[in-house]
Design a protein around this motif. Structure first.
Motif, PDB file in Angstrom:
ATOM      1  N   PRO A  47     -47.292   2.596  17.887  1.00 43.60           N
ATOM      2  CA  PRO A  47     -45.884   2.617  17.452  1.00 43.60           C
ATOM      3  C   PRO A  47     -45.743   2.230  15.978  1.00 43.60           C
ATOM      4  N   ARG A  48     -44.920   2.972  15.244  1.00 42.97           N
ATOM      5  CA  ARG A  48     -44.596   2.698  13.842  1.00 42.97           C
ATOM      6  C   ARG A  48     -45.851   2.542  12.969  1.00 42.97           C
ATOM      7  N   SER A  49     -46.718   3.514  13.118  1.00 44.12           N
ATOM      8  CA  SER A  49     -47.947   3.518  12.316  1.00 44.12           C
ATOM      9  C   SER A  49     -48.180   4.896  11.728  1.00 44.12           C
ATOM     10  N   SER A  50     -49.066   4.959  10.721  1.00 43.77           N
ATOM     11  CA  SER A  50     -49.378   6.216  10.044  1.00 43.77           C
ATOM     12  C   SER A  50     -50.878   6.382   9.932  1.00 43.77           C
ATOM     13  N   GLN A  51     -51.305   7.620   9.733  1.00 49.05           N
ATOM     14  CA  GLN A  51     -52.724   7.892   9.517  1.00 49.05           C
ATOM     15  C   GLN A  51     -52.867   9.067   8.561  1.00 49.05           C
ATOM     16  N   LYS A  52     -53.810   8.938   7.631  1.00 46.78           N
ATOM     17  CA  LYS A  52     -54.079  10.012   6.686  1.00 46.78           C
ATOM     18  C   LYS A  52     -55.084  10.984   7.286  1.00 46.78           C
ATOM     19  N   ILE A  53     -54.812  12.262   7.111  1.00 51.22           N
ATOM     20  CA  ILE A  53     -55.695  13.315   7.607  1.00 51.22           C
ATOM     21  C   ILE A  53     -56.099  14.189   6.415  1.00 51.22           C
ATOM     22  N   ALA A  54     -57.368  14.187   6.084  1.00 53.01           N
ATOM     23  CA  ALA A  54     -57.851  15.015   4.975  1.00 53.01           C
ATOM     24  C   ALA A  54     -58.042  16.456   5.445  1.00 53.01           C
ATOM     25  N   PHE A  55     -57.925  17.381   4.498  1.00 52.70           N
ATOM     26  CA  PHE A  55     -58.163  18.777   4.825  1.00 52.70           C
ATOM     27  C   PHE A  55     -58.701  19.500   3.591  1.00 52.70           C
ATOM     28  N   THR A  56     -59.364  20.612   3.855  1.00 56.56           N
ATOM     29  CA  THR A  56     -59.880  21.468   2.787  1.00 56.56           C
ATOM     30  C   THR A  56     -59.245  22.839   2.895  1.00 56.56           C
ATOM     31  N   LEU A  57     -58.737  23.330   1.775  1.00 58.83           N
ATOM     32  CA  LEU A  57     -58.133  24.662   1.733  1.00 58.83           C
ATOM     33  C   LEU A  57     -59.025  25.551   0.872  1.00 58.83           C
ATOM     34  N   THR A  58     -59.512  26.638   1.447  1.00 55.13           N
ATOM     35  CA  THR A  58     -60.400  27.561   0.749  1.00 55.13           C
ATOM     36  C   THR A  58     -59.818  28.964   0.770  1.00 55.13           C
ATOM     37  N   VAL A  59     -59.596  29.527  -0.417  1.00 55.71           N
ATOM     38  CA  VAL A  59     -59.099  30.893  -0.510  1.00 55.71           C
ATOM     39  C   VAL A  59     -60.290  31.839  -0.357  1.00 55.71           C
ATOM     40  N   PRO A  60     -60.202  32.811   0.525  1.00 57.18           N
ATOM     41  CA  PRO A  60     -61.326  33.740   0.704  1.00 57.18           C
ATOM     42  C   PRO A  60     -61.689  34.441  -0.609  1.00 57.18           C
ATOM     43  N   ASN A  61     -62.965  34.609  -0.821  1.00 58.49           N
ATOM     44  CA  ASN A  61     -63.439  35.306  -2.012  1.00 58.49           C
ATOM     45  C   ASN A  61     -63.424  36.804  -1.727  1.00 58.49           C
ATOM     46  N   ASN A  62     -62.220  37.354  -1.775  1.00 61.37           N
ATOM     47  CA  ASN A  62     -62.011  38.736  -1.361  1.00 61.37           C
ATOM     48  C   ASN A  62     -61.190  39.458  -2.420  1.00 61.37           C
ATOM     49  N   GLU A  63     -61.720  40.531  -2.945  1.00 62.89           N
ATOM     50  CA  GLU A  63     -61.017  41.275  -3.994  1.00 62.89           C
ATOM     51  C   GLU A  63     -59.728  41.918  -3.482  1.00 62.89           C
ATOM     52  N   LYS A  64     -59.640  42.117  -2.174  1.00 65.00           N
ATOM     53  CA  LYS A  64     -58.466  42.772  -1.610  1.00 65.00           C
ATOM     54  C   LYS A  64     -57.341  41.797  -1.266  1.00 65.00           C
ATOM     55  N   ILE A  65     -57.567  40.524  -1.507  1.00 65.31           N
ATOM     56  CA  ILE A  65     -56.532  39.542  -1.179  1.00 65.31           C
ATOM     57  C   ILE A  65     -55.288  39.785  -2.027  1.00 65.31           C
ATOM     58  N   ASP A  66     -54.130  39.662  -1.425  1.00 64.62           N
ATOM     59  CA  ASP A  66     -52.876  39.953  -2.113  1.00 64.62           C
ATOM     60  C   ASP A  66     -52.615  38.955  -3.228  1.00 64.62           C
ATOM     61  N   VAL A  67     -52.234  39.495  -4.387  1.00 63.79           N
ATOM     62  CA  VAL A  67     -51.786  38.658  -5.494  1.00 63.79           C
ATOM     63  C   VAL A  67     -50.411  38.102  -5.143  1.00 63.79           C
ATOM     64  N   GLY A  68     -50.096  36.915  -5.650  1.00 67.61           N
ATOM     65  CA  GLY A  68     -48.789  36.321  -5.402  1.00 67.61           C
ATOM     66  C   GLY A  68     -48.886  35.185  -4.416  1.00 67.61           C
ATOM     67  N   GLU A  69     -47.801  34.938  -3.760  1.00 68.45           N
ATOM     68  CA  GLU A  69     -47.682  33.743  -2.921  1.00 68.45           C
ATOM     69  C   GLU A  69     -48.093  33.997  -1.476  1.00 68.45           C
ATOM     70  N   HIS A  70     -48.791  33.015  -0.925  1.00 62.76           N
ATOM     71  CA  HIS A  70     -49.130  32.975   0.493  1.00 62.76           C
ATOM     72  C   HIS A  70     -48.552  31.670   1.040  1.00 62.76           C
ATOM     73  N   ALA A  71     -47.801  31.771   2.129  1.00 64.34           N
ATOM     74  CA  ALA A  71     -47.116  30.591   2.647  1.00 64.34           C
ATOM     75  C   ALA A  71     -47.490  30.328   4.092  1.00 64.34           C
ATOM     76  N   GLY A  72     -47.449  29.068   4.452  1.00 66.23           N
ATOM     77  CA  GLY A  72     -47.723  28.639   5.817  1.00 66.23           C
ATOM     78  C   GLY A  72     -47.363  27.174   5.939  1.00 66.23           C
ATOM     79  N   GLY A  73     -48.032  26.472   6.818  1.00 63.66           N
ATOM     80  CA  GLY A  73     -47.721  25.057   6.974  1.00 63.66           C
ATOM     81  C   GLY A  73     -48.762  24.341   7.803  1.00 63.66           C
ATOM     82  N   ILE A  74     -48.657  23.016   7.808  1.00 60.50           N
ATOM     83  CA  ILE A  74     -49.463  22.181   8.699  1.00 60.50           C
ATOM     84  C   ILE A  74     -48.489  21.519   9.656  1.00 60.50           C
ATOM     85  N   ALA A  75     -48.649  21.784  10.938  1.00 61.65           N
ATOM     86  CA  ALA A  75     -47.711  21.312  11.952  1.00 61.65           C
ATOM     87  C   ALA A  75     -48.280  20.142  12.744  1.00 61.65           C
ATOM     88  N   ILE A  76     -47.378  19.273  13.177  1.00 58.90           N
ATOM     89  CA  ILE A  76     -47.710  18.140  14.040  1.00 58.90           C
ATOM     90  C   ILE A  76     -46.934  18.332  15.326  1.00 58.90           C
TER      91      ILE A  76
END
Length: 380
Positions: free
Chosen positions: A123-152
């Motif tokens: 109760p009434r506590s917090s915890q840090k969660i580390a994460f790594t975000l890696t963009v694929p090394n793909n020439e066909k990847i769309d230029v511009g913004e990619h959106a999403g989220g991290i859900a709990i």
């Protein structure tokens, strides 16, 4: 019999899963409407960096970055949570939503690898969660913004397969934006302006009219649209305005809805002024002008009914007490108002009213009064 029981059981399980899916989807559509980390039912998630509400990055294909999420349980009980990254899933009105935990991820939801996918917090506590975000090394990847989220997502205390009805999965999250450098496009296209308004307005129950403005983000990055709804009274020139803003992700259609409480009556012009971001600064648009005639038909109907009853009452009064077509009569010594009324088949009130005879309603011999021209049958 056994086969029937198995079929019924399978049907109930499928129905339960469908209801659960619907509830989760609805919750997620509502979840990501706010512009900051969302708090729901006493638990929330936000970036560990102070002052940040979203995770926002500009990254090249093949690039990786590490960051930290903070999960907080503000409830008075210990609670376990699922933690997962997810792709964007635009809602029907263009709002921000993400996919469910068990759906296939192809974008942001696949690019993020979390240090932990489940956590239990006191109760009434917090915890840090580390994460790594890696963009694929793909020439066909769309230029511009990619959106999403991290859900709990709140984890049930125990899985109960026999549970029936709607199962609501509570969840919150924070947004993740990754922009791939290149030919950035920032532009919005106005589509339509519609109204749900008629000439009828209830006088007893004030009517709420609905308007909607549809726009398309035709760029490849998010764009904030600011809208001003105008309702102008043509007769008085008075203008009522409402302001609204909406963030549209790339290549999505957004619908902004307005509720307008109709006045008592009037003739109105409705329009919307909008502005959005461009690479050069600011773009604007103006919608078509709609006309609305507000008439309180129920009040008018009431007045018409009252007038009709009034006319009928006046007609009846005139017939009874106007003395129309009555003729002059000379009172005899034996006459009384009551006897004359009975003789001429009228009421004594009619005689005294027509002739303006005052109480005690006596008449004198030789007095001239008005009585019906034709003597009807005597009353029995």
């Amino acid at each position: 019999m056994i086969a029937d029981e198995k079929n019924n059981s399978s049907t109930m399980i499928l129905k339960k899963k469908f209801l659960s899916f619907s509830a989760v989807l609805l919750t997620m559509m509502l979840l990501f409407q706010t512009a900051s980390a969302v708090t729901f039912n006493g638990f929330f998630a936000n970036p560990a960096t102070k002052g940040k509400t979203w995770f926002t990055y500009e990254m090249e294909p093949g690039e990786s970055i590490t960051d930290t999420l903070v999960v907080t349980n503000n409830q008075n009980t210990t609670q376990s949570f699922y933690i997962y990254p997810a792709d964007l899933s635009a809602s029907t009105d263009g709002g921000f939503a993400i996919k469910q935990r068990k759906e296939e991820m192809k974008d942001i939801g696949k690019w993020i690898e979390l240090e932990e996918t489940e956590v239990t917090l006191a109760p009434r506590s917090s915890q840090k969660i580390a994460f790594t975000l890696t963009v694929p090394n793909n020439e066909k990847i769309d230029v511009g913004e990619h959106a999403g989220g991290i859900a709990i997502e709140e984890k049930p205390a125990e899985e109960n397969n026999s549970q029936q009805g709607i199962v609501i999965h509570k969840r919150v999250g924070t947004r993740v934006y990754v922009t791939i450098p290149g030919d950035i496009i920032k532009d919005v296209q106005y589509e339509s302006f519609k109204k749900d308004i008629s000439k009828f307005r209830s006088f007893v129950i004030p009517k709420i009219y609905k308007f909607s403005v549809a726009t398309n983000n035709i760029g490849n990055v998010s764009n904030k649209i600011e809208i001003v709804f105008n309702a102008k009274n043509i007769l008085t020139g008075k203008i009522h305005t409402q302001k609204y803003s909406q963030m549209l992700t790339r290549e999505t259609r957004g619908v902004s809805n307005f509720n307008w409480k109709a006045p008592f009556c009037g003739i109105y012009k409705f329009s919307v002024d909008g502005k959005y971001q461009t690479l050069d600064g600011e773009g604007v648009f103006k919608t078509d002008t709609l006309i609305g005639i507000i008439i309180p038909w129920d009040l008018m109907l009431l007045l018409i009914i009252l007038v009709i009853f009034g006319l009928q009452g006046y007609k009846k009064y005139k017939t009874l007490y106007s003395g129309e077509n009555w003729k002059q009569y000379t009172v005899k010594s034996s006459d009384t108002v009551t006897e004359l009324a009975e003789k001429y088949s009228v009421t004594w009130r009619q005689i005294v009213k027509v002739n303006k005879i005052k109480a005690p309603y006596s008449i004198k011999s030789g007095e001239k009064i008005l009585l019906p021209g034709k003597t009807p049958k005597s009353r029995k």
